[in-house]
Write a protein that holds these residues in place. Structure first.
Motif, PDB file in Angstrom:
ATOM      1  N   ARG A 160       0.864  -1.302  -0.045  1.00  0.00           N
ATOM      2  CA  ARG A 160      -0.105   0.087   0.113  1.00  0.00           C
ATOM      3  C   ARG A 160       0.864   1.083  -0.004  1.00  0.00           C
ATOM      4  O   ARG A 160       0.333   2.484  -0.590  1.00  0.00           O
ATOM      5  CB  ARG A 160      -0.919   0.076   1.327  1.00  0.00           C
ATOM      6  N   GLU A 161       2.254   1.308   0.703  1.00  0.00           N
ATOM      7  CA  GLU A 161       2.901   2.499   0.666  1.00  0.00           C
ATOM      8  C   GLU A 161       3.574   2.777  -0.718  1.00  0.00           C
ATOM      9  O   GLU A 161       3.631   3.698  -1.099  1.00  0.00           O
ATOM     10  CB  GLU A 161       4.204   2.033   1.669  1.00  0.00           C
ATOM     11  N   GLN A 162       3.774   1.563  -1.642  1.00  0.00           N
ATOM     12  CA  GLN A 162       4.136   1.698  -2.800  1.00  0.00           C
ATOM     13  C   GLN A 162       3.160   2.043  -3.899  1.00  0.00           C
ATOM     14  O   GLN A 162       3.588   2.551  -4.994  1.00  0.00           O
ATOM     15  CB  GLN A 162       5.172   0.386  -3.212  1.00  0.00           C
ATOM     16  N   ASN A 163       1.791   1.631  -3.644  1.00  0.00           N
ATOM     17  CA  ASN A 163       0.822   1.844  -4.660  1.00  0.00           C
ATOM     18  C   ASN A 163      -0.088   2.539  -3.935  1.00  0.00           C
ATOM     19  O   ASN A 163      -1.054   2.058  -3.173  1.00  0.00           O
ATOM     20  CB  ASN A 163       0.434   0.435  -5.073  1.00  0.00           C
ATOM     21  N   ARG A 164      -0.096   3.826  -3.937  1.00  0.00           N
ATOM     22  CA  ARG A 164      -1.376   4.719  -3.454  1.00  0.00           C
ATOM     23  C   ARG A 164      -2.602   4.653  -4.132  1.00  0.00           C
ATOM     24  O   ARG A 164      -3.547   4.853  -3.370  1.00  0.00           O
ATOM     25  CB  ARG A 164      -0.696   6.227  -3.322  1.00  0.00           C
ATOM     26  N   ILE A 165      -2.636   4.338  -5.369  1.00  0.00           N
ATOM     27  CA  ILE A 165      -3.727   4.486  -6.445  1.00  0.00           C
ATOM     28  C   ILE A 165      -3.593   3.147  -6.989  1.00  0.00           C
ATOM     29  O   ILE A 165      -2.782   2.958  -7.866  1.00  0.00           O
ATOM     30  CB  ILE A 165      -3.787   5.715  -7.150  1.00  0.00           C
ATOM     31  N   VAL A 166      -4.607   2.275  -6.591  1.00  0.00           N
ATOM     32  CA  VAL A 166      -4.677   0.974  -7.080  1.00  0.00           C
ATOM     33  C   VAL A 166      -5.952   0.672  -7.866  1.00  0.00           C
ATOM     34  O   VAL A 166      -6.032  -0.418  -8.589  1.00  0.00           O
ATOM     35  CB  VAL A 166      -4.397  -0.324  -6.156  1.00  0.00           C
ATOM     36  N   SER A 167      -6.828   1.703  -7.590  1.00  0.00           N
ATOM     37  CA  SER A 167      -8.000   1.341  -8.271  1.00  0.00           C
ATOM     38  C   SER A 167      -8.166   1.239  -9.717  1.00  0.00           C
ATOM     39  O   SER A 167      -9.156   0.763 -10.215  1.00  0.00           O
ATOM     40  CB  SER A 167      -9.132   2.281  -7.751  1.00  0.00           C
ATOM     41  N   SER A 185      -5.784   0.118 -11.816  1.00  0.00           N
ATOM     42  CA  SER A 185      -5.083  -1.152 -12.349  1.00  0.00           C
ATOM     43  C   SER A 185      -5.736  -2.582 -11.645  1.00  0.00           C
ATOM     44  O   SER A 185      -5.529  -2.651 -10.705  1.00  0.00           O
ATOM     45  CB  SER A 185      -3.596  -0.921 -11.965  1.00  0.00           C
ATOM     46  N   PRO A 186      -6.324  -3.146 -12.670  1.00  0.00           N
ATOM     47  CA  PRO A 186      -6.659  -4.449 -12.289  1.00  0.00           C
ATOM     48  C   PRO A 186      -5.452  -5.267 -11.786  1.00  0.00           C
ATOM     49  O   PRO A 186      -5.743  -6.096 -10.572  1.00  0.00           O
ATOM     50  CB  PRO A 186      -7.202  -5.031 -13.817  1.00  0.00           C
ATOM     51  N   ALA A 187      -4.411  -5.407 -12.171  1.00  0.00           N
ATOM     52  CA  ALA A 187      -3.435  -6.101 -11.512  1.00  0.00           C
ATOM     53  C   ALA A 187      -3.089  -5.906 -10.183  1.00  0.00           C
ATOM     54  O   ALA A 187      -2.720  -6.614  -9.385  1.00  0.00           O
ATOM     55  CB  ALA A 187      -2.096  -6.032 -12.398  1.00  0.00           C
ATOM     56  N   LEU A 188      -3.126  -4.620  -9.910  1.00  0.00           N
ATOM     57  CA  LEU A 188      -2.947  -3.979  -8.554  1.00  0.00           C
ATOM     58  C   LEU A 188      -3.937  -4.539  -7.666  1.00  0.00           C
ATOM     59  O   LEU A 188      -3.624  -4.807  -6.523  1.00  0.00           O
ATOM     60  CB  LEU A 188      -2.519  -2.442  -8.565  1.00  0.00           C
ATOM     61  N   LEU A 189      -5.353  -4.263  -8.110  1.00  0.00           N
ATOM     62  CA  LEU A 189      -6.523  -4.676  -7.121  1.00  0.00           C
ATOM     63  C   LEU A 189      -6.330  -6.352  -6.921  1.00  0.00           C
ATOM     64  O   LEU A 189      -6.485  -6.446  -5.967  1.00  0.00           O
ATOM     65  CB  LEU A 189      -7.496  -4.266  -8.210  1.00  0.00           C
TER      66      LEU A 189
END
Length: 343
Positions: A247-254, A256-260
């Motif tokens: 979560r610290e490295q990826n503030r916005i994941v909404s 990106s399907p891969a990040l979700l």
């Protein structure tokens, strides 16, 4: 004569017999047994002497040689509470004692455990006050069981096995009421108080064995749970750190399907480990409660008491039975020995 003719003759004889009067049937029956009656009457002196001798031997044995014995009983009630957990524990205890009980009531498992070496060894080696000896003795000493073995270990083991066989096969009996499932433990001994003491010691030894093994199970369970909680705690910490770092490295994941997908996987891992960690701690608390619980497993309905009156031998009924058998056998011997001699 052919087989058909033989059958006709037999039918004619049967018809003649059926036409006989009652007096004729009685007379014919008397004529049939008359030879045997004459044999018995001719040998009545031998018959009387033989059975008198048997009577005298029986009286001497039952009144002067056969020692009286006493019977005392202790009763154990079944468990009426939660059965599933208790049954699993008791089945495990029976397995340790080398007994496969399958599906059985608690008292049925107790019945199998009672005659195990683990339970009866404590009974055999316990010391009892008796009328026979001035000092307290164990059952090996009381029954004067000795072995000729030179090796001390083999000698002690042999004496124990002989006492175990005597106690389990001759002195100890158990019975379960089919309706109430109440277990009765009966002990037969030459002394009244000794019978009660041994019966109560068996119940005490059974209770001690079950409580000791239950505590042992709880201790082993706590050891396993502590180890497992430590492992799950470390895994949970690592999973939480991984989710935090993500979560610290990826503030916005909404967007990106891969990040979700990756975030969902990390969250599920944390939730699973949290659930396991909570459940293990619950089990740990239950195991600690089980470990410190000191309530006896056995629910004793009635302890054994001094029976006072002897259980046997039942002299009068024994003499009647002996004489009945003696007379029958002597009559058969006299009748058939005479017939064999004549032939």
């Amino acid at each position: 004569m052919s087989e058909i003719e033989n059958k006709k003759v037999e039918q004619e004889i049967d018809e003649l017999e059926d036409n006989r009067t009652f007096e004729e049937k009685v007379r014919d029956g008397y004529l049939k047994i008359k030879p045997y009656t004459e044999i018995v009457l001719n040998n009545k002196k031998t018959l009387i002497v033989f059975n008198t001798l048997i009577l005298i031997i029986s009286i001497v044995f039952l009144f002067f040689i056969k020692k009286p014995y006493f019977n005392s009983t202790v009763s154990i009630l079944p468990e009426y509470g939660s059965k599933s957990g208790l049954m699993n524990q008791l089945s495990g205890l029976a397995a340790i004692a080398g007994i496969n009980v399958g599906e059985a009531a608690p008292t049925e498992i107790y019945q199998n455990l009672i005659k195990s070496e683990q339970v009866l060894s404590n009974v055999i080696y316990s010391r009892y006050k008796t009328e026979k000896f001035r000092d307290s003795v164990n059952l090996i000493q009381y029954f004067e069981i000795e072995s000729d073995e030179k090796n001390p270990e083999i000698k002690n083991r042999t004496e124990f096995l002989n006492a175990y066989k005597l106690l389990s096969e001759e002195k100890l009996s158990t019975d379960i009421d089919r309706l109430t499932k109440i277990l009765s433990i009966s002990v037969t001994m030459p002394e009244a108080q000794l019978a009660a003491d041994v019966a109560n010691k068996i119940a005490e030894s059974l209770d001690l064995y079950i409580r000791t093994q239950r505590k042992s199970f709880a201790t082993e369970q706590i050891f396993y749970l502590e180890k497992r909680i430590k492992e799950v705690s470390d895994s949970l910490t690592s999973a939480e750190e991984a989710l935090k770092k993500f979560r610290e490295q990826n503030r916005i994941v909404s967007q990106s399907p891969a990040l979700l997908l990756e975030q969902g996987r990390l969250m599920r891992n944390v939730e699973i480990l949290q659930t396991v960690y909570i459940e293990l701690n619950k089990q740990m608390e239950l195991a600690k409660i089980e470990q410190i619980r000191d309530a006896p497993v056995l629910n004793i309905k009635e302890y054994a008491k001094n029976p006072v009156q002897k259980a046997g031998p039942k002299r009068l009924s024994s003499i009647i039975q002996i004489m009945f058998v003696s007379i029958i056998l002597s009559l058969l011997y006299i009748i058939f020995s005479e017939r064999i001699k004549r032939r």
